[in-house]
Structure formats: C-alpha cells, structure tokens
Write an enzyme that holds these catalytic residues in place. Structure first.
Site, PDB file in Angstrom:
ATOM      1  CD  GLU A 158      91.999  88.883  56.131  1.00 24.06           C
ATOM      2  OE1 GLU A 158      91.864  90.061  56.502  1.00 24.06           O
ATOM      3  OE2 GLU A 158      92.925  88.498  55.402  1.00 24.06           O
ATOM      4  CD  GLU A 282      99.073  87.584  52.400  1.00 27.66           C
ATOM      5  OE1 GLU A 282      98.329  87.896  53.339  1.00 27.66           O
ATOM      6  OE2 GLU A 282      98.977  86.519  51.761  1.00 27.66           O
ATOM      7  NE  ARG A 315     100.746  85.183  61.033  1.00 24.38           N
ATOM      8  CZ  ARG A 315     100.128  85.242  59.859  1.00 24.38           C
ATOM      9  NH1 ARG A 315     100.219  86.324  59.097  1.00 24.38           N
ATOM     10  NH2 ARG A 315      99.437  84.230  59.411  1.00 24.38           N
ATOM     11  NE  ARG A 332     102.845  82.380  49.257  1.00 26.15           N
ATOM     12  CZ  ARG A 332     101.541  82.534  49.310  1.00 26.15           C
ATOM     13  NH1 ARG A 332     100.856  82.776  48.188  1.00 26.15           N
ATOM     14  NH2 ARG A 332     100.885  82.452  50.440  1.00 26.15           N
ATOM     15  CG  ASP A 361      98.082  80.878  52.823  1.00 26.06           C
ATOM     16  OD1 ASP A 361      98.075  80.791  54.057  1.00 26.06           O
ATOM     17  OD2 ASP A 361      97.402  81.707  52.194  1.00 26.06           O
ATOM     18  CD  GLU A 389      92.665  81.436  54.027  1.00 24.45           C
ATOM     19  OE1 GLU A 389      93.267  81.420  55.120  1.00 24.45           O
ATOM     20  OE2 GLU A 389      93.034  82.132  53.070  1.00 24.45           O
TER      21      GLU A 389
HETATM   22  C1  GCU Z   1      96.184  83.935  53.898  1.00 23.41           C
HETATM   23  C2  GCU Z   1      94.806  84.481  54.055  1.00 23.41           C
HETATM   24  C3  GCU Z   1      94.791  85.923  54.421  1.00 23.41           C
HETATM   25  C4  GCU Z   1      95.685  86.144  55.648  1.00 23.41           C
HETATM   26  C5  GCU Z   1      97.060  85.583  55.383  1.00 23.41           C
HETATM   27  C6  GCU Z   1      97.913  85.573  56.627  1.00 23.41           C
HETATM   28  O1  GCU Z   1      96.792  84.442  52.762  1.00 23.41           O
HETATM   29  O2  GCU Z   1      94.084  84.282  52.884  1.00 23.41           O
HETATM   30  O3  GCU Z   1      93.482  86.296  54.688  1.00 23.41           O
HETATM   31  O4  GCU Z   1      95.770  87.479  55.973  1.00 23.41           O
HETATM   32  O5  GCU Z   1      96.971  84.242  54.998  1.00 23.41           O
HETATM   33  O6  GCU Z   1      98.003  84.515  57.230  1.00 23.41           O
HETATM   34  O7  GCU Z   1      98.498  86.575  56.986  1.00 23.41           O
END
Ligand code: GCU
Length: 677
Positions: A158, A282, A315, A332, A361, A389
C-alpha cells in the site's frame, strides 16, 4: 558494481589515494564470534568496506590483537579483553565510542548494536575520504527508531512505489529472505533498530503457523544487524482468525487468545520489537465497537508483550471518515486530540502513541499535530512518511528532510516553555520512558529500493534525523551524495541545489498557503484534483467557493482546532495577522482577495506560486543534464527520465490548479497567463 542501486550508500567505492593519507591497522578484532551477533556482523562489514575502499584484505579475529588493530565490541567485551577504560562511561543504549587516535582504532558500543553503528560510522568516514584522528561518543536522541512497511500478504504494498514486497508473496512470508537481510543492513547503517513489516491495514492470516515460522526466518536474517522485527495486527483477529465470538478487549477469553498468540510468536521470535496497531480508523476494527476505550485496546496488547519486553505502537490516526461537510464545526484535524486527550495517563508503560506529523495526513504543508503537546503522561512517537504518498510518489524529486525538520524543530510552547516536538517524542520534555520515530518507508524489490535513486536521500535522512534531529538537511545530503555518487563537487552542488529547491517547488505547484496538496484524494493521491477535496466525508476539505477558500479552524468562529494548541501557539493561529502565510488557508477561511503579508492577494499568490514552482521544476532537467558523464549512465538516464516527467507534470499541475481557481473565482491573473487558453 558502481551501478548496483541495491547497495545504496554502502557502495564502499575506492577512495582515490586512500592509502597515501591513511595507514590502516593491520587486522580487525571483532569481540564476538557468534554469527548472529551484530559485533560479528561489524567485523565482516569492516572487512568488506576496507576491501572496497582500500583494496586491502584484513583478517578478522575474535580475540587478541596485533600491534595495530581495529577493535570492535561492547564495553563489557572490551574491558574483559583489555581492561577497563574510562572513555565509554557516558554511553547509552545503542550509542558508540569511536577513536581513530593512536595505533588502534577503537569502536566500542554500549551494546552490540551500538558497536555495529560505530563500525558503519567508521566506514562511512573512510568512504568519504575523512581520515582524521579523533575520538568521540555518539548517543541516540531517542530509543525508538523504526520503520513501518505497508506490505500486504499478497506481495503488493500500500503506497509503495518501488515494486512488490521483499517480505511477502502469495499470502505467505517469502521463501527467499536475502533482500530482507540486505534491507536490514541498510537500516542498521542509518541506525534504525526496529521494523514493522506488514501493512497497518493488517491481514489476519499473518498469524498462521506457516507465517509465524516465516516471521522467524525474517527475524533471523535481521538479527545480525540489530534490527528487531515487529508486526501490525488486525484488532478483530480473535474473532476473524481465532474463531472466538468477540474481540472485546475486556473479554477474558480475548485477552487469553492474545496472550497465547503472542507467546507463540515470541517462541519463534524471542526478540520481537512489538506490535503496531491501527484501530477504529478508516474502517478498521477496534475497541470502540464494544464501547471500550482506545487505551483498553492498547493495554490488552501491552499486557501480552510485556513479559517479553515488547512495545505497543498505538496509532493516533483515528478519525471518522464519514463526517458531514455541511457542518462548519466539523473538522477531521480535531480528531486525534478529541480521541486521545482524556486517555492521557491511561496507557500502560510499554505503550507508545504514534502520531502522524500533522493533524491530517502527510500533506505538503501541515502544522505540527496538536497531540504532541497534549499528551503529557503518555509516551509518544512521530510518524513520518519516507514513501512520498501525496508528494509525487518518487516520480517527482521531493527531498523531505527540511519538511521533517520544520515539524521536529517546532516549539509547541507547552506550559509556555521550550517544548520542541523533537524533545517531546524523545521522552525528554515530559520525562517519558519511551519514544522516538516511525518512518513509513515501503521499499520494494526494485533495485533502487524506492523506485528512484534520488529518493534514497529521504531514507538516509530519516535515519539521520531519528538519531539526531538537530542534523542539518544540507550536511545530510552532502554525506549521502558522497557515499552514493562519489567526490565530484559539481555532482554534489547540483544534487544539493535540486534537492533543497524541491520541497518548496512541489508546494508551489501543488497546494500552497496551507490548503494541502490538492492531489486526487479519493484513491491515487497522485496528480492534481482540487475538486476531489470537497463534497465527501474524508474531511480534507478546502471549502473553496466563488469568493473564498480555506478551513476556518479558529475558536471564535470555526472548528476550534487552533484552540487545541498550547495558549501561545493557539493565539498565533487564531489570528490572521499572526498566522504564517504558509498556513493561512489551513486555519482561516478568507476571500481570494485577502492580502498576504507579502502584499499579494491569495489568488494572485496561487497563480504566481504555481508558475514559480513549475519553472523551478523545469530547471531540474538542465541541472541534471549538466552532470552528463559525471554520473554512470544507468543512474544518469534513470534520473533524467524522472526529471523530464516531473518537469512535464509540474506544468499539468500548474495549469490544472490555476485554471480551477480561475474558473471558480473568475478573478483575472494580473500577469495574464491564466484563463486565456
Ligand atoms: C493514508 C493512506 C492509507 C493508509 C492510511 C494510514 O490515508 O492513504 O493508505 O492506510 O493513511 O496511515 O493508516
């Protein structure tokens, strides 16, 4: 060979006339003959490095010594062999003492890992042609210096831009772990002592018997480099993998399941660093599902790893990604403090709350997260992204040390006292036992590791700053360039010029004044898409309309986010006059005609900055071209390809963003460049 990117900065290329300036000791004494020990590794590395730099083969012994030797070992081993020595008294864990004075070169670590770091330091000096006689101690700024790798079990990564995983393939730990060992070597050379090898969006099948065996194999090849392996966990594992009816952290059967699973892993990986946990973020499962607190969740893992000396990195990236944009109080950026503030002091001692550097982010410009100065009785660490990213994904050159340093050097003014982020995460400011950094790196099987040769300066800089946040961005670059590209001054000056201009340029042609990066945010996070920021629940809003733009984060009128900072900082951000221009639109919603401190209007600044940034990116092509013949062809062409892409893409960025805001605001560009197409 000189072209082998996988050696990165550990090429040990011959140094011209090295022998004339330096009389080498005649042998190497590594005071541990156990093959898995970092001191043994140090002996082998010294032999290899000296062979490369001086073309001389020295023998490595594990005891005794001749008339002049390079001695590497721990304080204990050294004093046992040669008697006590005062010089090392101030050494801390992972620290080292290096002396090149006298007949022997002494490389002494407080522990084995420190000794290995000292050996890499000595080799780095030699490889840079530094043959000075001196002695000094070096201690780490913080105990936790880890990387996070977001690798999936199927071998994809990812947000990884350097090819597929070096750790996993087809659902299992890879059979061939050679590349993992090579990576551990690189990490050790920049003093990284821990690595989380799988995605924070964790797959439960990592916990299968076959994969635990695989973790053991990975740990075995990293151990000689002093790099401890850790893993990300999926909070629902007891249910989704273990077959229990729940994953409630306060359910004794769940607790027992984790204890059991943890003991099984530690049996195979006795020195596992610990776990990283992304919970209730998320769409990931977490304790909130059972009305338990995030601390309840973190402490469950903390209890399981405690007998083994493990650490839980929990986290702080917890937020609701379905928030309602029509409510101007929603934000947010407030989430981390809202979720964690009342939990301060409720985490077990072996829990570290891992905080992304900014409140959203990894954007091109964010203020430091207000959580750093909020948690006083909790150990914390900073999460940085080496994998860029939102910052061009290594198709653009963006040297990140200056960005990271702005955050690390930021004075949060907690209790009106000097309280730099760097001194909070080290544990020093609030007297916490743990703390440090986590860098999301995401290397892959590509021989360049990250997908671009130049991007490796970011990994090198990450290690340097995790060890010593006061290190200078240009000094770090200069070292890295010498080790990676050799001694040519023009090569060095040119790469420094390009790198130091790169973050400001990217900020200029992507999103400036604190509006965020303006990439597509729905999935790719690459390329311009300002419209995608608004009209969804992700909360990375710009609130741009025909007349005005920016998030009102003031206490008096907006989301109240400015008030999450300590009073001095809060006051600065609350007022437009005292908010720095580069964060204006982060904290304030203003008209496009609002005047900046420079005297320009917001919209004219947008237009101009986008032209300026893109113009700078054009110069990278000719700057790089000026190095033709000075850099080997493979790397020259590889980098040229990327610089040409960046130059073109920066124009796409420039025109998309300028056109978008021109269409929206209908305010003409004073220089008549925008809107006439
Ligand atoms: C960002 C990222 C994701 C990742 C997330 C995280 O949003 O785009 O891919 O999972 O951060 O840090 O948990």
């Amino acid at each position: 060979t000189a072209e082998d990117g996988s050696q990165a900065w550990l090429r040990y290329a011959p140094v011209p006339n090295a022998n004339r300036y330096h009389s080498l000791p005649l042998s190497i004494v590594a005071l541990n003959s156990t093959k898995s020990s970092p001191v043994y590794t140090a002996g082998q590395e010294l032999q290899k490095g000296i062979k490369g730099i001086f073309q001389e083969q020295l023998n490595v012994n594990s005891a005794g010594k001749g008339s002049s030797s390079i001695i590497v070992g721990t304080i204990d081993a050294y004093s046992k062999a040669y008697g006590d020595c005062d010089e090392f008294k101030e050494l801390e864990d992972d620290g080292f003492y290096l002396s090149t004075e006298g007949r022997d070169v002494k490389i002494i670590g407080k522990n084995e890992r420190g000794a290995l770091y000292g050996a890499f330091e000595y080799l780095s000096r030699l490889a840079q042609g530094n043959f000075a006689s001196d002695s000094y101690l070096a201690n780490p700024h913080a105990p936790i210096r880890w990387t996070n790798e977001w690798d999936n079990m199927d071998g994809s990564i990812e947000r990884g831009y350097g090819g597929p995983s070096i750790f996993f393939q087809n659902g299992y730990v890879a059979d061939n772990v050679t590349r993992a060992a090579e990576y551990a070597r690189l990490l050790a050379s920049i003093r990284i002592n821990g690595i989380i090898i799988n995605n924070v969006n964790a797959n439960v099948t990592l916990l299968s018997a076959r994969n635990i065996e695989g973790l053991g194999r990975l740990a075995d090849v990293m151990r000689p480099y002093g790099v401890q392996l850790g893993i990300s966990l999926n909070f629902s594992s007891p249910q989704s993998f273990g077959g229990l009816s729940s994953y409630d952290p306060l359910d004794p059967s769940v607790d027992a399941w984790w204890t059991n699973t943890t003991n099984t892993i530690y049996k195979r990986v006795p020195d596992m660093a610990g776990y990283l946990v992304k919970a209730n973020s998320e769409g990931q499962p977490g304790p909130l599902t059972y009305n338990r607190t995030l601390a309840d969740g973190a402490n469950m893992f903390a209890r399981a790893v405690k007998p083994h000396g493990g650490v839980i990195m929990f986290r702080a990236f917890v937020y609701d990604n379905h928030i309602n944009e029509s409510n101007w109080k929603n934000d947010r950026a407030n989430a981390a403090v809202e979720f964690f503030k009342d939990l301060d002091g409720k985490f077990d001692e072996n829990v570290v709350v891992q905080i992304k550097y900014g409140p959203i982010d990894f954007q091109v410009r964010e203020p430091a997260s207000p959580l750093f100065s909020t948690l006083r009785n909790t150990s914390t660490s900073i999460e940085l992204q080496v994998t860029p990213e939102y910052l061009g994904q290594n198709c653009h050159l963006v040297y990140l040390a200056p960005l990271w340093k702005e955050i690390l050097d930021f004075d949060t003014r907690a209790d009106n006292k000097s309280s730099k982020v760097s001194n909070i995460i080290s544990g020093q400011r609030f007297k916490r036992p743990l703390g440090g950094s986590a860098g999301v790196v995401n290397v892959g099987t590509n021989t360049t590791w990250l997908g671009s040769h130049l991007a490796m300066s970011n990994l090198y800089a990450y290690g340097a700053l995790a060890w010593d946040p006061s290190a200078d961005s240009v000094d770090i670059l200069r070292e890295w360039i010498r080790l990676t590209f050799g001694f040519d001054e023009k090569v060095s000056d040119t790469i420094i010029e390009m790198s130091m201009k790169s973050w400001p340029a990217y900020e200029n042609y992507s999103g400036n004044l604190g509006i965020q990066t303006l990439t597509d945010i729905i999935y790719t996070h690459f390329g311009p898409n300002p419209a995608s920021q608004d009209g969804n629940g992700w909360g990375q809003w710009t609130r741009a309309d025909k007349f005005s733009i920016g998030m009102d984060r003031t206490v008096k009128n907006g989301t109240g986010n400015a008030g999450q900072y300590s009073p001095e900082v809060a006051q600065r951000y609350e007022n437009i006059e005292t908010t720095p221009d580069n964060l204006l639109l982060w904290f304030h919603h203003v008209n496009y005609t609002q005047k900046l401190k420079s005297g320009k209007s917001v919209i004219q600044h947008f237009y101009d900055a986008h032209y300026e940034g893109a113009a700078t990116a054009q110069t990278f092509v000719s700057l790089w071209e000026s190095l033709k013949g000075k850099v080997d062809e493979e790397r020259y062409n590889h980098i040229m390809f990327r610089q040409v892409f960046q130059a073109g893409h920066s124009l796409v960025w420039r025109d998309s963003i300028n056109q978008f805001y021109h269409n929206l605001s209908e305010i003409p560009d004073e220089a008549k460049r925008v809107g006439n197409h």
